[in-house]
Design a protein around this motif. Structure first.
Motif, PDB file in Angstrom:
ATOM      1  N   LEU A  91      69.431  47.062  27.708  1.00 31.71           N
ATOM      2  CA  LEU A  91      69.480  45.732  28.292  1.00 31.71           C
ATOM      3  C   LEU A  91      70.396  44.836  27.472  1.00 31.71           C
ATOM      4  O   LEU A  91      70.620  45.075  26.285  1.00 31.71           O
ATOM      5  CB  LEU A  91      68.083  45.118  28.331  1.00 31.71           C
ATOM      6  CG  LEU A  91      67.094  45.772  29.292  1.00 31.71           C
ATOM      7  CD1 LEU A  91      65.731  45.109  29.151  1.00 31.71           C
ATOM      8  CD2 LEU A  91      67.593  45.668  30.724  1.00 31.71           C
TER       9      LEU A  91
ATOM     10  N   THR B  68      68.299  39.062  25.713  1.00 31.02           N
ATOM     11  CA  THR B  68      67.192  38.354  26.352  1.00 31.02           C
ATOM     12  C   THR B  68      67.317  36.871  26.069  1.00 31.02           C
ATOM     13  O   THR B  68      68.120  36.442  25.229  1.00 31.02           O
ATOM     14  CB  THR B  68      65.841  38.866  25.835  1.00 31.02           C
ATOM     15  OG1 THR B  68      65.756  38.570  24.432  1.00 31.02           O
ATOM     16  CG2 THR B  68      65.676  40.366  26.091  1.00 31.02           C
TER      17      THR B  68
ATOM     18  N   SER C 211      77.439  40.664  33.719  1.00 32.75           N
ATOM     19  CA  SER C 211      76.600  41.860  33.825  1.00 32.75           C
ATOM     20  C   SER C 211      76.818  42.836  32.682  1.00 32.75           C
ATOM     21  O   SER C 211      75.896  43.519  32.253  1.00 32.75           O
ATOM     22  CB  SER C 211      76.875  42.596  35.143  1.00 32.75           C
ATOM     23  OG  SER C 211      76.479  41.813  36.232  1.00 32.75           O
TER      24      SER C 211
ATOM     25  N   GLY D 200      71.100  43.848  33.085  1.00 28.89           N
ATOM     26  CA  GLY D 200      69.787  43.346  33.464  1.00 28.89           C
ATOM     27  C   GLY D 200      69.780  41.871  33.824  1.00 28.89           C
ATOM     28  O   GLY D 200      68.792  41.351  34.323  1.00 28.89           O
ATOM     29  N   SER D 201      70.904  41.179  33.594  1.00 28.15           N
ATOM     30  CA  SER D 201      70.968  39.754  33.928  1.00 28.15           C
ATOM     31  C   SER D 201      71.248  39.585  35.421  1.00 28.15           C
ATOM     32  O   SER D 201      71.723  40.489  36.092  1.00 28.15           O
ATOM     33  CB  SER D 201      72.033  39.045  33.085  1.00 28.15           C
ATOM     34  OG  SER D 201      73.300  39.638  33.272  1.00 28.15           O
TER      35      SER D 201
ATOM     36  N   PRO E 124      68.262  39.223  31.059  1.00 26.80           N
ATOM     37  CA  PRO E 124      67.372  40.359  31.304  1.00 26.80           C
ATOM     38  C   PRO E 124      66.026  40.188  30.619  1.00 26.80           C
ATOM     39  O   PRO E 124      65.906  39.509  29.596  1.00 26.80           O
ATOM     40  CB  PRO E 124      68.146  41.536  30.692  1.00 26.80           C
ATOM     41  CG  PRO E 124      69.069  40.928  29.706  1.00 26.80           C
ATOM     42  CD  PRO E 124      69.395  39.557  30.216  1.00 26.80           C
TER      43      PRO E 124
END
Length: 148
Positions: free
Chosen positions: A7, A10, A75, A82-83, A142
């Motif tokens: 990923l 975050t 991305s 995951g975004s 993500p």
């Protein structure tokens, strides 16, 4: 079960001021792949003779293709895999011609932890250092998948 992907950053990992620079040459192949996928037959994008009679004097790159370059960088890199893009606002300042190389400068200008959104500011310039677009894109970074 282990995931076979990684990923991106975050929400906790992202801070205002984070940045990314992406340089992309826009080749004929890219344009025709986009046009084939979307069935967009705008002669301004494909017909050199037509485009020569317009104020642009050359065939131009479809604007949505430029948006795709930006969302692809989001991305892949910032926040990364995951975004999810939830809003895009783009100002196309001047047309991009076939074969041009652009440099896209991304900057995190806001991290909204309550709404779990990151706001990115993007500016793109051609090799002559002329600004061709400005954009603001809202992204949900993500999150680790939950076990079900």
């Amino acid at each position: 079960m282990s995931a076979d992907y990684s990923l991106g950053k975050t929400l906790a990992m992202i801070k205002e001021g984070d940045s990314l620079t992406v340089t992309q040459a826009i080749e004929e192949r890219d344009i025709f792949l986009y046009l084939g996928l979307t069935n967009d037959n705008n002669p301004l994008f494909t017909q050199t003779a037509y485009a020569a009679q317009t104020e642009y004097q050359h065939a131009v790159v479809p604007q949505v293709l430029l948006a795709g370059i930006m969302t692809s960088a989001i991305s892949k890199h910032l926040p990364g895999p995951g975004s999810n893009v939830v809003n895009i606002s783009i100002n196309f300042i001047q047309p991009v011609l076939h074969g041009e190389t652009l440099t896209f400068s991304f900057k995190v200008i806001r991290v909204d932890r309550t709404r779990e959104l990151v706001t990115l500011s993007i500016a793109a310039e051609n090799v002559r250092q002329q600004r061709v677009l400005d954009a603001v894109i809202l992204v949900t970074p993500p999150k680790a998948p939950t076990d079900q």
